[in-house]
Design a protein around this motif. Structure first.
Motif, PDB file in Angstrom:
ATOM      1  N   LYS A  42       3.020  84.367 -33.775  1.00 25.06           N
ATOM      2  CA  LYS A  42       3.572  84.625 -35.113  1.00 25.06           C
ATOM      3  C   LYS A  42       3.224  86.023 -35.610  1.00 25.06           C
ATOM      4  CE  LYS A  42       3.663  79.805 -36.687  1.00 25.06           C
ATOM      5  NZ  LYS A  42       3.156  78.826 -37.691  1.00 25.06           N
ATOM      6  N   VAL A  43       2.008  86.463 -35.286  1.00 27.30           N
ATOM      7  CA  VAL A  43       1.554  87.766 -35.779  1.00 27.30           C
ATOM      8  C   VAL A  43       2.243  88.914 -35.041  1.00 27.30           C
ATOM      9  CG1 VAL A  43      -0.452  89.305 -35.957  1.00 27.30           C
ATOM     10  CG2 VAL A  43      -0.668  86.879 -36.551  1.00 27.30           C
ATOM     11  N   THR A  44       2.357  88.786 -33.722  1.00 25.07           N
ATOM     12  CA  THR A  44       2.892  89.889 -32.919  1.00 25.07           C
ATOM     13  C   THR A  44       4.381  89.779 -32.649  1.00 25.07           C
ATOM     14  OG1 THR A  44       2.407  88.759 -30.821  1.00 25.07           O
ATOM     15  CG2 THR A  44       0.668  90.135 -31.778  1.00 25.07           C
ATOM     16  N   GLY A  45       4.938  88.557 -32.790  1.00 29.35           N
ATOM     17  CA  GLY A  45       6.344  88.363 -32.473  1.00 29.35           C
ATOM     18  C   GLY A  45       6.627  88.267 -30.992  1.00 29.35           C
ATOM     19  N   ARG A  46       5.590  88.168 -30.173  1.00 29.27           N
ATOM     20  CA  ARG A  46       5.759  88.077 -28.725  1.00 29.27           C
ATOM     21  C   ARG A  46       5.533  86.646 -28.271  1.00 29.27           C
ATOM     22  NH1 ARG A  46       2.504  92.725 -25.635  1.00 29.27           N
ATOM     23  NH2 ARG A  46       3.894  91.981 -23.983  1.00 29.27           N
ATOM     24  N   LYS A  47       6.378  86.168 -27.365  1.00 26.75           N
ATOM     25  CA  LYS A  47       6.216  84.846 -26.786  1.00 26.75           C
ATOM     26  C   LYS A  47       5.007  84.830 -25.857  1.00 26.75           C
ATOM     27  CE  LYS A  47       9.983  82.971 -28.535  1.00 26.75           C
ATOM     28  NZ  LYS A  47       9.905  81.831 -29.481  1.00 26.75           N
ATOM     29  N   PRO A  48       4.325  83.665 -25.729  1.00 26.42           N
ATOM     30  CA  PRO A  48       3.174  83.600 -24.819  1.00 26.42           C
ATOM     31  C   PRO A  48       3.496  84.058 -23.398  1.00 26.42           C
ATOM     32  CG  PRO A  48       3.197  81.676 -26.228  1.00 26.42           C
ATOM     33  CD  PRO A  48       4.470  82.430 -26.524  1.00 26.42           C
ATOM     34  N   ALA A  49       4.737  83.830 -22.952  1.00 24.45           N
ATOM     35  CA  ALA A  49       5.111  84.263 -21.600  1.00 24.45           C
ATOM     36  C   ALA A  49       5.103  85.779 -21.468  1.00 24.45           C
ATOM     37  CB  ALA A  49       6.492  83.713 -21.245  1.00 24.45           C
ATOM     38  N   ASP A  50       5.184  86.479 -22.603  1.00 26.50           N
ATOM     39  CA  ASP A  50       5.204  87.939 -22.590  1.00 26.50           C
ATOM     40  C   ASP A  50       3.869  88.551 -22.992  1.00 26.50           C
ATOM     41  OD1 ASP A  50       7.964  87.880 -21.933  1.00 26.50           O
ATOM     42  OD2 ASP A  50       8.488  87.638 -24.046  1.00 26.50           O
ATOM     43  N   PHE A  51       2.846  87.720 -23.145  1.00 23.22           N
ATOM     44  CA  PHE A  51       1.538  88.234 -23.558  1.00 23.22           C
ATOM     45  C   PHE A  51       0.968  89.178 -22.508  1.00 23.22           C
ATOM     46  CE2 PHE A  51      -0.125  84.732 -26.667  1.00 23.22           C
ATOM     47  CZ  PHE A  51       0.887  85.064 -27.555  1.00 23.22           C
ATOM     48  N   GLY A  52       0.226  90.146 -22.997  1.00 22.49           N
ATOM     49  CA  GLY A  52      -0.555  91.011 -22.130  1.00 22.49           C
ATOM     50  C   GLY A  52      -2.033  90.706 -22.301  1.00 22.49           C
ATOM     51  N   VAL A  53      -2.879  91.545 -21.713  1.00 22.71           N
ATOM     52  CA  VAL A  53      -4.325  91.319 -21.759  1.00 22.71           C
ATOM     53  C   VAL A  53      -4.831  91.327 -23.198  1.00 22.71           C
ATOM     54  CG1 VAL A  53      -6.555  92.294 -21.096  1.00 22.71           C
ATOM     55  CG2 VAL A  53      -4.685  92.237 -19.441  1.00 22.71           C
ATOM     56  N   ARG A  54      -4.290  92.193 -24.044  1.00 22.69           N
ATOM     57  CA  ARG A  54      -4.759  92.291 -25.428  1.00 22.69           C
ATOM     58  C   ARG A  54      -4.546  90.982 -26.167  1.00 22.69           C
ATOM     59  NH1 ARG A  54      -1.773  96.498 -29.252  1.00 22.69           N
ATOM     60  NH2 ARG A  54      -0.092  94.996 -28.811  1.00 22.69           N
TER      61      ARG A  54
END
Length: 268
Positions: A124-136
């Motif tokens: 919700k905060v970053t707008g990125r799906k978990p599948a697109d998560f990076g190390v951060r």
């Protein structure tokens, strides 16, 4: 039942119809509730196996770090030998294991459930799906999991450390006796003595663990692959590197002063 015209053809040479072969049944996807149960069970079994192997080493470490001031340094081998000679295996090297063994399922449930909840928050905060998560993003999730798991780890560590190194003249008959004496003396706050040192270990420790664990898995992926395509050995390697990052980066620095203060917060 005879095959339908659409699923059978006539063999003109033999005069017999070819029997249609049914397609192999496709297994339905595992329900989310079943997957959670599988994760919790495997986490509990893995944690129990880790305790069986690692607890004697932890006992030796705690005894060495809580040696009386002025006592000449003693090697880990000598501590283990003396403990076996004086107390035996079950009441010596494995003393204090009952509490962490009994809470390993709860520990893993809180750790991974909170990590999953943090993924939704970070999404919700970053707008990125978990599948697109990076190390951060994985590191942020690990920090949140570290906060929650500290609430389970603190009383567990306190009871374990006091059983392993009770101090001069102090006698405990078991984990429940430790909990009872602490509760009678200081109440609930007594069981949470050492909470902030636990935060100090678990928050950055789990940040490093999940960052390295997920980062190593991402580095192993080939084009078009997801982490679900990795082999068990690759996942095991990633978990091992994550564990090294946790302990090497937080709890066991070149000097043991930080870890000693952590243990002393529970035993005194």
């Amino acid at each position: 039942l005879p095959p339908s015209p659409a699923s059978a053809q006539t063999n003109m040479e033999g005069g017999y119809p070819d029997v249609a072969v049914a397609d192999e049944p496709t297994l339905p996807p595992t329900p989310a509730s079943n997957q959670v149960a599988i994760d919790l069970t495997s986490g509990a079994l893995g944690g129990a196996a880790g305790l069986l192997v690692g607890h004697p080493f932890d006992t030796v470490k705690v005894k060495m770090q809580n040696a009386p001031p002025g006592q000449p340094p003693v090697s880990a081998f000598a501590v283990a030998r003396n403990t076996l000679r004086d107390q035996g295996l079950a009441r010596g090297l494995y003393r204090g294991m009952a509490v962490p063994m009994g809470t390993v399922a709860l520990f893993n449930a809180v750790l991974f459930a909170t990590n999953g909840a943090m993924k939704r928050v970070v999404e919700k905060v970053t707008g990125r799906k978990p599948a697109d998560f990076g190390v951060r993003e994985y590191a942020m999730c690990g920090m949140g999991a570290g906060v929650a798991v500290s609430l389970v780890a603190t009383p567990t560590e306190l009871i374990k450390c006091r059983l392993q190194a009770p101090g001069p003249g102090v006698v405990y008959t078991g984990p429940m006796d430790v909990a009872r004496q602490v509760w009678n003396a200081r109440g609930l706050l007594g069981l949470y003595k050492g909470l902030f040192p636990t935060f100090y270990r678990e928050i950055p420790g789990n940040m490093l663990y999940f960052a390295f664990y997920e980062g190593v898995k991402l580095s192993m992926l080939k084009e078009g692959q997801t982490t679900a395509d990795l082999s068990q050995m690759q996942v095991l390697l990633a978990g091992g590197i994550g564990g090294l990052a946790f302990w090497g980066g937080v709890s066991m620095p070149p000097s043991s002063d930080k870890q000693k203060k952590f243990e002393l917060s529970f035993t005194h």
